[in-house]
Scaffold this active site. Structure first.
Site, PDB file in Angstrom:
ATOM      1  N   GLY A 138       0.515   8.945  16.626  1.00  0.00           N
ATOM      2  CA  GLY A 138       1.670   9.789  16.897  1.00  0.00           C
ATOM      3  C   GLY A 138       2.771   9.045  17.634  1.00  0.00           C
ATOM      4  O   GLY A 138       3.963   9.257  17.378  1.00  0.00           O
ATOM      5  N   ASP A 139       2.386   8.161  18.540  1.00  0.00           N
ATOM      6  CA  ASP A 139       3.362   7.349  19.278  1.00  0.00           C
ATOM      7  C   ASP A 139       4.100   6.406  18.327  1.00  0.00           C
ATOM      8  O   ASP A 139       5.302   6.174  18.461  1.00  0.00           O
ATOM      9  CB  ASP A 139       2.662   6.530  20.368  1.00  0.00           C
ATOM     10  CG  ASP A 139       1.721   7.380  21.201  1.00  0.00           C
ATOM     11  OD1 ASP A 139       2.053   8.548  21.455  1.00  0.00           O
ATOM     12  OD2 ASP A 139       0.654   6.872  21.581  1.00  0.00           O
TER      13      ASP A 139
END
Length: 310
Positions: free
Chosen positions: A250-251
């Site tokens: 997600g980062d």
């Protein structure tokens, strides 16, 4: 300049075993060390995309030294505040039939050290980008992210927030440029079960109505959903591949979105690069590499979908 903030960095110690036997000595088949923390992951992916950035936050002890040295070896700019007491976290991730995690507590952050971070934030200029993501140490208030955003509210600074629960919700009144909860965090925020795209759109729209300029939702094997500043809704697929590691995926999506937007000023292209970066990391043991990102980008399709009524 892009600035990432990681208030609770870590070393992620990943261990693979055949079977975890509680109360007995277990031996590792494989072990790896990675600098961890959501903002650090964003910085590493931005660096992979050749997007200059500076990592901010707090580091303590020999663990902090390892984190900083590793980032420096990869060419990431750092301006961490050093703590004289305590040490940064070690997060243990044990992989076998299922994955088990034990995350460290993290050091105490004094008011004096917090003020040093504030001084760095206050120096941000128009057109800078500030990325706030991840958990915060227990010694800090859950209003911290909104306090930080308030310091740049009168400047033309684009703020991205990737956090959970009230850490995220408290920032919405400052109209962050982008927020990126995943589907499970979206369910947690609204205390509901989301089982289809229409429901995802409905609750993502609520977050936009609450103040977020753009809302990006990562939904795992189903790709990602974006509601942009003009209310357009885009859905990306997820390319096929073997998921090796979801930590940092997600980062990486956040980093790809930032880089894509800065290069094109096009939300559709930003989503495409974001989805490619997120998948590249999911298919890798660490942060995905540019070569794989370029391959996966050819497999990403973005479609604009109609707004639903519920």
């Amino acid at each position: 300049m892009i600035y990432t903030v990681t208030l609770n960095p870590s070393i992620d110690y990943v261990v693979e075993t055949d079977k975890l036997k509680i109360g007995e000595v277990n031996r590792a088949n494989k072990e790896e060390l990675y600098p961890g923390g959501k903002g650090i992951n964003v910085s590493l992916m931005l660096n992979e995309l050749q997007a200059e950035n500076t990592a901010l936050g707090f580091l303590g002890g020999f663990i902090g030294e390892y984190i900083e040295n590793t980032l420096a070896s990869k060419g990431v700019n750092t301006e961490f505040i050093k703590l004289e007491e305590g040490f940064s976290r070690i997060n243990l991730k044990i992989k076998n039939e299922v994955e088990t995690e034990i995350n460290g507590k993290g050091p105490h952050i004094s008011e004096e050290k917090l003020q040093l971070l504030y001084k760095k934030i206050e120096k941000l200029k128009d057109e800078d980008i500030l990325v706030l993501c991840g958990s915060i140490p227990n010694s800090l208030s859950n209003t911290l992210y909104q306090d930080i955003i308030s310091m740049v509210a009168q400047k033309n600074v684009k703020v991205i927030v990737d956090a959970t629960s009230n850490l995220l919700l408290n920032t919405l009144k400052y109209n962050p440029f982008l927020i990126k909860p995943n589907i499970h965090e979206l369910e947690e925020i609204f205390d509901t079960k989301i089982d289809c795209i229409d429901n995802t759109i409905f609750y993502a729209t609520k977050l936009k109505d609450m103040g977020a300029e753009n809302v990006l939702i990562s939904i795992g094997k189903d790709g990602a959903l974006l509601i942009d500043s003009k209310g357009k809704i885009y859905l990306s697929n997820a390319p096929k591949g073997d998921v090796i590691n979801t930590v940092g995926s997600g980062d990486s999506m956040v980093a790809g979105f930032i880089s894509g937007y800065l290069k094109t000023k096009d939300y559709k292209e930003a989503l495409k690069l974001g989805a490619s970066c997120g998948s590249a990391t999911a298919f890798s043991s660490g942060i995905g590499e540019k070569k794989l990102i370029d391959i996966l980008k050819n497999e990403i399709e973005i479609k604009e979908i109609c707004k639903i009524n519920m």
